[in-house]
Motif scaffolding. Structure first.
Motif, PDB file in Angstrom:
ATOM      1  N   THR A  81       0.857  -1.175   0.000  1.00  0.00           N
ATOM      2  CA  THR A  81       0.000   0.000   0.000  1.00  0.00           C
ATOM      3  C   THR A  81       0.899   1.232   0.000  1.00  0.00           C
ATOM      4  OG1 THR A  81      -1.709  -1.155   1.243  1.00  0.00           O
ATOM      5  CG2 THR A  81      -1.821   1.244   1.237  1.00  0.00           C
ATOM      6  N   TYR A  82       0.613   2.153  -0.913  1.00  0.00           N
ATOM      7  CA  TYR A  82       1.364   3.396  -1.023  1.00  0.00           C
ATOM      8  C   TYR A  82       0.485   4.542  -0.542  1.00  0.00           C
ATOM      9  CZ  TYR A  82       4.794   0.776  -3.610  1.00  0.00           C
ATOM     10  OH  TYR A  82       5.749  -0.134  -3.948  1.00  0.00           O
ATOM     11  N   TYR A  83       1.080   5.443   0.218  1.00  0.00           N
ATOM     12  CA  TYR A  83       0.356   6.553   0.816  1.00  0.00           C
ATOM     13  C   TYR A  83       0.827   7.861   0.206  1.00  0.00           C
ATOM     14  CZ  TYR A  83      -0.855   3.108   4.364  1.00  0.00           C
ATOM     15  OH  TYR A  83      -1.328   2.006   5.001  1.00  0.00           O
ATOM     16  N   ARG A  84      -0.164   8.711  -0.173  1.00  0.00           N
ATOM     17  CA  ARG A  84       0.104  10.045  -0.712  1.00  0.00           C
ATOM     18  C   ARG A  84      -0.783  11.042   0.007  1.00  0.00           C
ATOM     19  NH1 ARG A  84       1.746  10.741  -6.375  1.00  0.00           N
ATOM     20  NH2 ARG A  84       0.899  12.752  -5.898  1.00  0.00           N
ATOM     21  N   ARG A  85      -0.337  12.269   0.051  1.00  0.00           N
ATOM     22  CA  ARG A  85      -1.144  13.324   0.658  1.00  0.00           C
ATOM     23  C   ARG A  85      -2.367  13.621  -0.200  1.00  0.00           C
ATOM     24  NH1 ARG A  85       1.600  17.627   3.780  1.00  0.00           N
ATOM     25  NH2 ARG A  85       0.408  19.052   2.492  1.00  0.00           N
ATOM     26  N   ASP A  86      -3.482  13.950   0.443  1.00  0.00           N
ATOM     27  CA  ASP A  86      -4.665  14.446  -0.250  1.00  0.00           C
ATOM     28  C   ASP A  86      -4.686  15.957  -0.014  1.00  0.00           C
ATOM     29  OD1 ASP A  86      -7.168  15.267  -1.131  1.00  0.00           O
ATOM     30  OD2 ASP A  86      -8.175  13.464  -0.402  1.00  0.00           O
ATOM     31  N   GLU A  87      -4.082  16.692  -0.936  1.00  0.00           N
ATOM     32  CA  GLU A  87      -3.892  18.134  -0.770  1.00  0.00           C
ATOM     33  C   GLU A  87      -5.220  18.879  -0.606  1.00  0.00           C
ATOM     34  OE1 GLU A  87      -1.058  19.379  -0.097  1.00  0.00           O
ATOM     35  OE2 GLU A  87       0.211  17.723  -0.723  1.00  0.00           O
ATOM     36  N   PHE A  88      -6.246  18.449  -1.312  1.00  0.00           N
ATOM     37  CA  PHE A  88      -7.549  19.105  -1.214  1.00  0.00           C
ATOM     38  C   PHE A  88      -8.100  18.978   0.207  1.00  0.00           C
ATOM     39  CE2 PHE A  88     -12.190  19.174  -1.559  1.00  0.00           C
ATOM     40  CZ  PHE A  88     -12.364  20.415  -2.163  1.00  0.00           C
ATOM     41  N   ARG A  89      -8.069  17.777   0.758  1.00  0.00           N
ATOM     42  CA  ARG A  89      -8.585  17.537   2.115  1.00  0.00           C
ATOM     43  C   ARG A  89      -7.748  18.264   3.160  1.00  0.00           C
ATOM     44  NH1 ARG A  89     -12.296  17.157   5.750  1.00  0.00           N
ATOM     45  NH2 ARG A  89     -11.987  15.528   7.270  1.00  0.00           N
ATOM     46  N   ILE A  90      -6.437  18.277   2.986  1.00  0.00           N
ATOM     47  CA  ILE A  90      -5.564  18.982   3.929  1.00  0.00           C
ATOM     48  C   ILE A  90      -5.891  20.467   3.925  1.00  0.00           C
ATOM     49  CG2 ILE A  90      -3.161  19.658   4.353  1.00  0.00           C
ATOM     50  CD1 ILE A  90      -2.397  16.784   3.450  1.00  0.00           C
ATOM     51  N   ALA A  91      -6.139  21.038   2.747  1.00  0.00           N
ATOM     52  CA  ALA A  91      -6.516  22.451   2.653  1.00  0.00           C
ATOM     53  C   ALA A  91      -7.853  22.709   3.347  1.00  0.00           C
ATOM     54  CB  ALA A  91      -6.572  22.884   1.193  1.00  0.00           C
ATOM     55  N   GLU A  92      -8.807  21.780   3.207  1.00  0.00           N
ATOM     56  CA  GLU A  92     -10.103  21.912   3.890  1.00  0.00           C
ATOM     57  C   GLU A  92      -9.920  21.956   5.402  1.00  0.00           C
ATOM     58  OE1 GLU A  92     -12.407  18.516   2.706  1.00  0.00           O
ATOM     59  OE2 GLU A  92     -13.662  19.727   1.393  1.00  0.00           O
ATOM     60  N   VAL A  93      -9.117  21.041   5.921  1.00  0.00           N
ATOM     61  CA  VAL A  93      -8.886  20.979   7.366  1.00  0.00           C
ATOM     62  C   VAL A  93      -8.177  22.249   7.836  1.00  0.00           C
ATOM     63  CG1 VAL A  93      -7.646  19.727   9.189  1.00  0.00           C
ATOM     64  CG2 VAL A  93      -8.909  18.461   7.447  1.00  0.00           C
ATOM     65  N   ALA A  94      -7.211  22.723   7.070  1.00  0.00           N
ATOM     66  CA  ALA A  94      -6.500  23.952   7.430  1.00  0.00           C
ATOM     67  C   ALA A  94      -7.477  25.127   7.500  1.00  0.00           C
ATOM     68  CB  ALA A  94      -5.392  24.231   6.423  1.00  0.00           C
ATOM     69  N   ARG A  95      -8.415  25.197   6.550  1.00  0.00           N
ATOM     70  CA  ARG A  95      -9.415  26.281   6.571  1.00  0.00           C
ATOM     71  C   ARG A  95     -10.289  26.187   7.820  1.00  0.00           C
ATOM     72  NH1 ARG A  95      -9.404  25.403   1.056  1.00  0.00           N
ATOM     73  NH2 ARG A  95     -11.198  23.995   1.129  1.00  0.00           N
ATOM     74  N   LEU A  96     -10.634  24.964   8.234  1.00  0.00           N
ATOM     75  CA  LEU A  96     -11.438  24.811   9.459  1.00  0.00           C
ATOM     76  C   LEU A  96     -10.699  25.359  10.663  1.00  0.00           C
ATOM     77  CD1 LEU A  96     -12.919  21.214   9.044  1.00  0.00           C
ATOM     78  CD2 LEU A  96     -14.182  23.364   9.056  1.00  0.00           C
ATOM     79  N   PHE A  97      -9.401  25.093  10.767  1.00  0.00           N
ATOM     80  CA  PHE A  97      -8.636  25.600  11.895  1.00  0.00           C
ATOM     81  C   PHE A  97      -8.464  27.109  11.828  1.00  0.00           C
ATOM     82  CE2 PHE A  97      -7.302  21.144  12.348  1.00  0.00           C
ATOM     83  CZ  PHE A  97      -7.497  20.999  13.712  1.00  0.00           C
ATOM     84  N   GLU A  98      -8.343  27.647  10.618  1.00  0.00           N
ATOM     85  CA  GLU A  98      -8.220  29.101  10.466  1.00  0.00           C
ATOM     86  C   GLU A  98      -9.495  29.814  10.913  1.00  0.00           C
ATOM     87  OE1 GLU A  98      -7.209  29.718   6.391  1.00  0.00           O
ATOM     88  OE2 GLU A  98      -5.143  29.026   6.669  1.00  0.00           O
ATOM     89  N   LYS A  99     -10.636  29.173  10.722  1.00  0.00           N
ATOM     90  CA  LYS A  99     -11.917  29.757  11.100  1.00  0.00           C
ATOM     91  C   LYS A  99     -12.175  29.649  12.594  1.00  0.00           C
ATOM     92  CE  LYS A  99     -14.222  29.038   6.706  1.00  0.00           C
ATOM     93  NZ  LYS A  99     -15.309  28.337   6.016  1.00  0.00           N
ATOM     94  N   GLY A 100     -11.287  28.980  13.330  1.00  0.00           N
ATOM     95  CA  GLY A 100     -11.441  28.869  14.765  1.00  0.00           C
ATOM     96  C   GLY A 100     -12.246  27.682  15.214  1.00  0.00           C
ATOM     97  N   TRP A 101     -12.258  26.652  14.406  1.00  0.00           N
ATOM     98  CA  TRP A 101     -12.996  25.428  14.721  1.00  0.00           C
ATOM     99  C   TRP A 101     -12.515  24.860  15.978  1.00  0.00           C
ATOM    100  CZ3 TRP A 101     -11.115  20.128  13.894  1.00  0.00           C
ATOM    101  CH2 TRP A 101     -12.098  19.174  14.161  1.00  0.00           C
TER     102      TRP A 101
END
Length: 101
Positions: A81-101
Motif C-alpha cells: 500500500t502506497y500513501y500520498r497526501r490528499d492536498e484538497f482535504r488537507i486544505a479543507e482541514v486547514a481552513r477549518l482551523f483558520e476559522k477557529g474550529w
C-alpha cells in the motif's frame, strides 16, 4: 490529536509526504524488479518506518489513522500500500482551523 508526541510524528509524516522522494528511498517492485518512484506513487509503511526509525507496525498505525481522517490517499500496487497526501482535504482541514474550529 496533533499535540501529542504521536501527533508530532504524524505531522512529520505529512510533511515528508509533500516530497516523499527527498525523505524515503525508492522501493523495489517484486514484479520485474522495477523501482517504484515515491514522488509518483507515494511511500509505503516500510519506507516511512525506515525513515523514522520506528517499527513498521507503528508506521502503519500512523498512516492508517491519517488515511482514515482523509488526509492521505492509498493505492495498492501488488502487495504493498502506497500513501500520498490528499492536498484538497488537507486544505479543507486547514481552513477549518483558520476559522477557529
Amino acid at each position: 490529536m496533533l499535540r501529542t508526541s504521536a501527533g508530532r510524528t504524524r505531522l512529520v509524516i505529512l510533511e515528508w509526504l509533500k516530497d516523499p522522494a527527498a525523505h524515503v528511498p525508492a522501493q523495489r517492485s517484486r514484479h520485474r524488479n522495477r523501482r517504484i518512484d515515491p514522488a509518483e506513487h507515494g511511500a509505503t509503511a516500510e519506507a516511512v518506518a525506515a525513515a523514522l526509525g520506528i517499527p513498521r507496525r507503528v508506521a502503519e498505525t500512523h498512516l492508517a489513522l491519517l488515511a482514515d481522517l482523509g488526509l492521505l490517499r492509498t493505492r495498492r500496487i501488488r502487495r504493498r500500500t502506497y500513501y500520498r497526501r490528499d492536498e484538497f482535504r488537507i486544505a479543507e482541514v486547514a481552513r477549518l482551523f483558520e476559522k477557529g474550529w
